[in-house]
Design a protein around this motif. Structure first.
Motif, PDB file in Angstrom:
ATOM      1  N   GLU A 221      -4.199  -0.576  -8.935  1.00 57.78           N
ATOM      2  CA  GLU A 221      -3.314  -1.742  -8.955  1.00 57.78           C
ATOM      3  C   GLU A 221      -4.151  -2.965  -8.613  1.00 57.78           C
ATOM      4  N   PHE A 222      -3.895  -4.075  -9.306  1.00 55.72           N
ATOM      5  CA  PHE A 222      -4.651  -5.302  -9.107  1.00 55.72           C
ATOM      6  C   PHE A 222      -3.707  -6.432  -8.706  1.00 55.72           C
TER       7      PHE A 222
ATOM      8  N   MET B 271       3.791   1.507 -10.395  1.00 58.89           N
ATOM      9  CA  MET B 271       4.282   0.656  -9.310  1.00 58.89           C
ATOM     10  C   MET B 271       5.189  -0.450  -9.846  1.00 58.89           C
ATOM     11  N   ALA B 272       4.904  -0.929 -11.044  1.00 59.56           N
ATOM     12  CA  ALA B 272       5.734  -1.972 -11.654  1.00 59.56           C
ATOM     13  C   ALA B 272       7.171  -1.509 -11.830  1.00 59.56           C
TER      14      ALA B 272
ATOM     15  N   SER C 271       0.832  -1.202   0.000  1.00 59.57           N
ATOM     16  CA  SER C 271       0.000   0.000   0.000  1.00 59.57           C
ATOM     17  C   SER C 271       0.869   1.256   0.000  1.00 59.57           C
ATOM     18  N   ILE C 272       1.952   1.243   0.753  1.00 58.40           N
ATOM     19  CA  ILE C 272       2.874   2.387   0.800  1.00 58.40           C
ATOM     20  C   ILE C 272       3.629   2.495  -0.531  1.00 58.40           C
ATOM     21  N   LEU C 273       4.025   1.353  -1.086  1.00 50.11           N
ATOM     22  CA  LEU C 273       4.722   1.359  -2.374  1.00 50.11           C
ATOM     23  C   LEU C 273       3.827   1.961  -3.459  1.00 50.11           C
TER      24      LEU C 273
ATOM     25  N   GLU D 261       9.911  -0.245 -17.133  1.00 50.71           N
ATOM     26  CA  GLU D 261       8.754   0.605 -17.402  1.00 50.71           C
ATOM     27  C   GLU D 261       7.672  -0.196 -18.116  1.00 50.71           C
ATOM     28  N   PRO D 262       6.420  -0.073 -17.672  1.00 49.71           N
ATOM     29  CA  PRO D 262       5.324  -0.705 -18.416  1.00 49.71           C
ATOM     30  C   PRO D 262       5.199  -0.044 -19.783  1.00 49.71           C
TER      31      PRO D 262
END
Length: 184
Positions: A109-110, A63-64, A50-52, A71-72
């Motif tokens: 995010e999933f 986030m990835a 959650s912090i990330l 990079e996505p």
């Protein structure tokens, strides 16, 4: 796993410095002490997912990027095959599998989150983060602790909540539980 934590911490520190944010800026944004934030950046304390997620928002990266260093690139769709999402053990009590790490500019995010049963009487650690969260139970049963409430969820049940309130999930009946989590 310690090496992975250090790699993520190094990426966070580097991106923070490139973005001209101070440790104090980040700590205030995340509502944690500067000491805690410094532990995140030096890799001595694991950064909760959650912090990330919040760090990624502040640094304006996916986030990835923090998780994998890549990079996505996908902007129309991305497919994640069964069991092939990026696995991340962000907190000792949960195992996360990111389901859309390759899609750029996500609004959420999933994850598939796995919760192993704890010894009787052991309570899970709570956490909180800005935003909202949706959880859908795929297998097993969960006890969700949120803002002085305890809610039992079974396979097929879901919960949507304000994730700024302290919350935690606990697997019940001595069995592993898995749920789909969307963090917005």
């Amino acid at each position: 796993m310690q090496e992975k934590i250090k790699e993520i911490a190094d990426r966070v520190r580097e991106l923070r410095e490139l973005s001209d944010f101070t440790v104090r800026d980040m700590a205030e944004y995340l509502q944690v002490s500067e000491e805690t934030y410094e532990k995140y950046e030096n890799g001595s304390e694991d950064i909760p997912a959650s912090i990330l997620f919040e760090i990624a928002q502040k640094l304006r990266v996916d986030m990835a990027t923090l998780l994998t260093g890549e990079e996505p690139r996908m902007n129309i769709f991305t497919v994640t095959r069964d069991g092939k999402g990026v696995s991340v053990e962000r907190r000792k009590q949960y195992k996360y599998q990111n389901l859309a790490e390759k899609f750029i500019h996500k609004k959420a995010e999933f994850f598939i989150v796995t919760v192993e049963p704890k010894p009787p009487g052991a309570k899970p650690e709570t956490n909180s983060h800005p935003g909202q969260e949706f959880n859908y139970v795929l297998e097993g049963s969960l006890k969700v602790y949120i803002h002085n409430n305890e809610i039992i969820l079974n396979k097929g049940d879901s919960i949507y909540f304000d994730s700024s309130y302290k919350h935690a999930m606990e697997a019940l009946n001595g069995e592993t539980a898995r749920f789909l989590a969307a963090i917005m």
